[in-house]
Design a protein around this motif. Structure first.
Motif, short mmCIF file in Angstrom:
data_model
loop_
_atom_site.label_atom_id
_atom_site.label_comp_id
_atom_site.label_asym_id
_atom_site.label_seq_id
_atom_site.Cartn_x
_atom_site.Cartn_y
_atom_site.Cartn_z
N THR A 1 81.50 -32.43 4.70
CA THR A 1 82.43 -33.26 3.25
C THR A 1 80.59 -33.99 2.99
O THR A 1 79.80 -34.26 3.36
N LEU A 2 80.43 -33.29 1.65
CA LEU A 2 79.41 -34.48 1.21
C LEU A 2 79.04 -36.18 0.86
O LEU A 2 78.09 -36.22 -0.03
N ASP A 3 80.45 -36.60 1.24
CA ASP A 3 80.28 -38.03 0.70
C ASP A 3 79.59 -38.55 0.87
O ASP A 3 79.39 -39.61 0.18
N ASN B 1 83.15 -33.61 -6.72
CA ASN B 1 83.64 -34.04 -5.42
C ASN B 1 85.18 -33.21 -5.54
O ASN B 1 85.16 -32.85 -3.46
N ALA B 2 85.79 -32.65 -5.78
CA ALA B 2 86.78 -31.62 -5.10
C ALA B 2 87.18 -30.80 -4.88
O ALA B 2 87.53 -30.25 -3.81
N LYS B 3 85.55 -30.17 -5.65
CA LYS B 3 84.91 -29.04 -4.84
C LYS B 3 83.98 -29.05 -3.97
O LYS B 3 83.15 -27.80 -3.84
N ASN B 4 83.85 -29.80 -3.37
CA ASN B 4 82.84 -30.20 -2.57
C ASN B 4 81.31 -29.41 -2.57
O ASN B 4 80.19 -28.10 -2.20
N THR B 5 80.86 -29.28 -4.56
CA THR B 5 80.35 -28.89 -5.00
C THR B 5 79.04 -29.72 -5.80
O THR B 5 78.97 -30.36 -6.26
N VAL B 6 77.78 -28.99 -5.93
CA VAL B 6 76.91 -29.72 -6.21
C VAL B 6 76.47 -28.79 -7.63
O VAL B 6 76.00 -27.24 -6.20
N TYR B 7 75.83 -28.55 -9.04
CA TYR B 7 75.70 -27.80 -9.60
C TYR B 7 74.08 -28.08 -10.17
O TYR B 7 73.76 -29.48 -10.65
N LEU B 8 73.61 -26.36 -10.76
CA LEU B 8 72.11 -27.32 -11.53
C LEU B 8 71.90 -26.74 -12.96
O LEU B 8 72.38 -25.63 -12.22
N GLN B 9 72.11 -27.48 -13.89
CA GLN B 9 71.57 -26.86 -15.00
C GLN B 9 71.26 -26.89 -15.49
O GLN B 9 70.39 -27.70 -15.54
N MET B 10 70.29 -25.21 -16.03
CA MET B 10 69.05 -25.29 -16.39
C MET B 10 69.37 -24.69 -17.45
O MET B 10 70.04 -23.43 -17.80
#
Length: 131
Positions: A28-30, A74-83
């Motif tokens: 988990t990324l927490d 948090n729910a998806k354990n995912t980080v995004y980078l909008q470019m």
């Protein structure tokens, strides 16, 4: 098995947009800071943007400030980078990385992006911006 898997790279014209995703599995990324790094041919790896998963503190390199946005789900354990407003000089392989941290805060994410010594790396995704 601990994994970071990037997706969303591709070929885009200058001025266009892409959204990269970094999905974590096996942990988990927490308690981590997550960073996006990039490396262009013949250049050193550069910290583009980093985020503290616990409190959402963010850091951006000057070269992408105002154009890129890092976020977490948090729910998806995912980080995004909008470019957005992509430039040819943004062309590189983009990697996400995770570093275990004791606390959040801007200084933590600044240090992560500067040091580029995380605990885990993804496999990378190619971003190519044509002029």
């Amino acid at each position: 098995q601990v994994q970071l898997v990037e997706s969303g790279g591709g070929l885009v014209q200058a001025g266009g947009s892409l959204r990269l995703a970094c999905a974590a599995s096996g942990f988990t990324l927490d308690y981590y800071a997550i960073g996006w790094f990039r490396q262009a041919p013949g250049k050193e790896r550069e910290g583009v943007s980093c985020i503290s998963y616990s409190d959402g503190s963010t850091y951006y390199a000057d070269s992408v400030k105002g154009r890129f946005t890092i976020s977490r789900d948090n729910a998806k354990n995912t980080v995004y980078l909008q470019m957005n407003s992509l430039k040819p000089e943004d062309t590189a392989v983009y990697y996400c990385a995770a570093e275990r941290v004791l606390r959040g805060g801007i200084t933590i994410v600044q240090a992560m992006c500067a040091a580029a010594e995380p605990d885990y790396w993804g496999q990378g995704t190619q971003v190519t911006v044509s002029s």
